[in-house]
Scaffold this motif. Structure first.
Motif, PDB file in Angstrom:
ATOM      1  N   LEU A  64       0.834  -1.202   0.000  1.00 11.91           N
ATOM      2  CA  LEU A  64       0.000   0.000   0.000  1.00 11.91           C
ATOM      3  C   LEU A  64       0.868   1.251   0.000  1.00 11.91           C
ATOM      4  N   ALA A  65       1.986   1.211   0.746  1.00 15.34           N
ATOM      5  CA  ALA A  65       2.888   2.362   0.794  1.00 15.34           C
ATOM      6  C   ALA A  65       3.511   2.621  -0.576  1.00 15.34           C
ATOM      7  N   PHE A  76       0.364   7.236  -6.344  1.00 15.55           N
ATOM      8  CA  PHE A  76      -0.798   8.119  -6.165  1.00 15.55           C
ATOM      9  C   PHE A  76      -0.349   9.560  -5.910  1.00 15.55           C
ATOM     10  N   SER A  77       0.634   9.709  -5.023  1.00 16.72           N
ATOM     11  CA  SER A  77       1.081  11.043  -4.636  1.00 16.72           C
ATOM     12  C   SER A  77       1.756  11.765  -5.800  1.00 16.72           C
ATOM     13  N   LYS A  78       2.611  11.074  -6.521  1.00 13.84           N
ATOM     14  CA  LYS A  78       3.311  11.703  -7.647  1.00 13.84           C
ATOM     15  C   LYS A  78       2.316  12.184  -8.683  1.00 13.84           C
ATOM     16  N   PHE A 121      -7.984  11.277  -3.746  1.00 12.17           N
ATOM     17  CA  PHE A 121      -8.825  10.464  -2.862  1.00 12.17           C
ATOM     18  C   PHE A 121      -8.279   9.040  -2.707  1.00 12.17           C
ATOM     19  N   ALA A 122      -7.607   8.527  -3.738  1.00 13.19           N
ATOM     20  CA  ALA A 122      -6.946   7.229  -3.587  1.00 13.19           C
ATOM     21  C   ALA A 122      -5.837   7.322  -2.543  1.00 13.19           C
ATOM     22  N   ILE A 151      -6.814   4.810   0.499  1.00 15.56           N
ATOM     23  CA  ILE A 151      -6.046   3.572   0.338  1.00 15.56           C
ATOM     24  C   ILE A 151      -4.654   3.704   0.934  1.00 15.56           C
ATOM     25  N   ALA A 152      -3.935   4.749   0.523  1.00 13.94           N
ATOM     26  CA  ALA A 152      -2.533   4.865   0.916  1.00 13.94           C
ATOM     27  C   ALA A 152      -2.334   5.538   2.263  1.00 13.94           C
TER      28      ALA A 152
END
Length: 294
Positions: A19-20, A26-28, A213-214, A218-219
């Motif tokens: 997940l990390a 997701f963040s990028k 939102f992911a 999630i993360a």
């Protein structure tokens, strides 16, 4: 089959590392349309409020000392996350950033000494493999310390302190209550810094909000609840070795998603990190092998 707490912790933490790693992607993607400090502050604040809605009862039983204890973890975590998101925003290679950040895992047993802990012999024996693996992974990528890489290095130091503080708090606090307060404090630390240093603009594409939102659900919410739960079942040093898997998954996802390549030396680094895991958990591995051979 009845699993020991250590085995449960290891299995949960492997899922946490996956997940990390997804969280890096997701963040990028989200950072292509959102200011970095606003992104990390709002992401963690909302994620913390989500966990609060599900963990209101254990939160109400914390008391003043429990609240201060968990807030301290969140403060350390908030500083670490500010440096991490700045590193992710300014660095050019996600894989290298993941490996620099993972130096925090190597520092966890060292920091644990200041808290009076004595990590097991297997942990110390595994660290040379982890260090060699991280070196092989990162030093083969035209490694240059720029502003982004320096931020990743600072985040690694604060992550090591956070990991130790978190393990101590997790032994006395409900996992969902601890995770919720940590995340809220990160948001409360990052958002004021964002307000005075960034321009907030919300005219971004739907896909950016999707990544946002992911990242939250999630993360962040799911990932940190599971990590806190796992740390309540094991020691900081044992958990830290499992967390060395995160840069491996991150590099693999970055290769698939962004087309980042891995050389022979980087693949060798992955193998060394897996070797560190085997050395650190060799007693458990040996028991499993014996049961299979019977």
């Amino acid at each position: 089959m009845n699993l020991t707490n250590a085995t449960k912790s290891d299995c949960i933490l492997v899922c946490v590392t996956l997940l990390a790693a997804a969280g890096w992607i997701f963040s990028k993607e989200a950072l292509s349309g959102l200011p970095p400090l606003f992104f990390i502050g709002s992401r963690f604040l909302i994620a913390g409020l989500v966990l609060t809605a599900f963990g209101w009862r254990p939160l109400s039983r914390l008391g003043r000392r429990g609240l201060l204890r968990t807030a301290l973890v969140g403060l350390s975590f908030g500083v670490a996350m500010i440096f991490w998101i700045l590193g992710l925003h300014y660095a050019n290679h996600i894989g290298v950033g993941a490996f620099i950040t993972s130096l925090g895992v190597i520092l966890v047993p060292v920091v644990a000494l200041f808290f009076g802990d004595t990590p097991s012999k297997a942990i110390w024996q595994s660290l040379p493999f982890a260090i060699a693996g991280l070196a092989a992974l990162s030093l083969d990528s035209h490694f240059i310390i720029g502003f982004g890489e320096f931020c990743f290095l600072l985040s690694a130091v604060f992550f090591a302190f956070t990991f130790n503080l978190n393990s101590r708090a997790a032994a006395k606090t409900s996992p969902i209550a601890l995770a919720a307060i940590q995340l809220i404090v990160v948001g409360l630390v990052a958002l004021p810094v964002s307000y005075v240093s960034e321009s907030w603009a919300f005219d971004v594409s739907t896909s950016i909000w999707g990544w946002f939102f992911a990242s939250i659900f999630i993360a962040t919410s799911l990932r940190f609840f599971m990590q806190t739960w796992a740390q309540s079942l094991s020691t900081a040093s044992n958990a830290a070795v499992i967390m060395t898997l995160e840069p491996v998954w991150t590099a693999m996802l970055a290769a698939l998603w962004f087309g980042e390549t891995m050389s022979f030396m980087q693949l060798l680094g992955c193998l060394l990190i897996f070797s560190a895991l085997l050395v650190s958990r060799w007693r458990s591995v040996r028991q499993v092998l014996r049961s299979l051979l019977k």
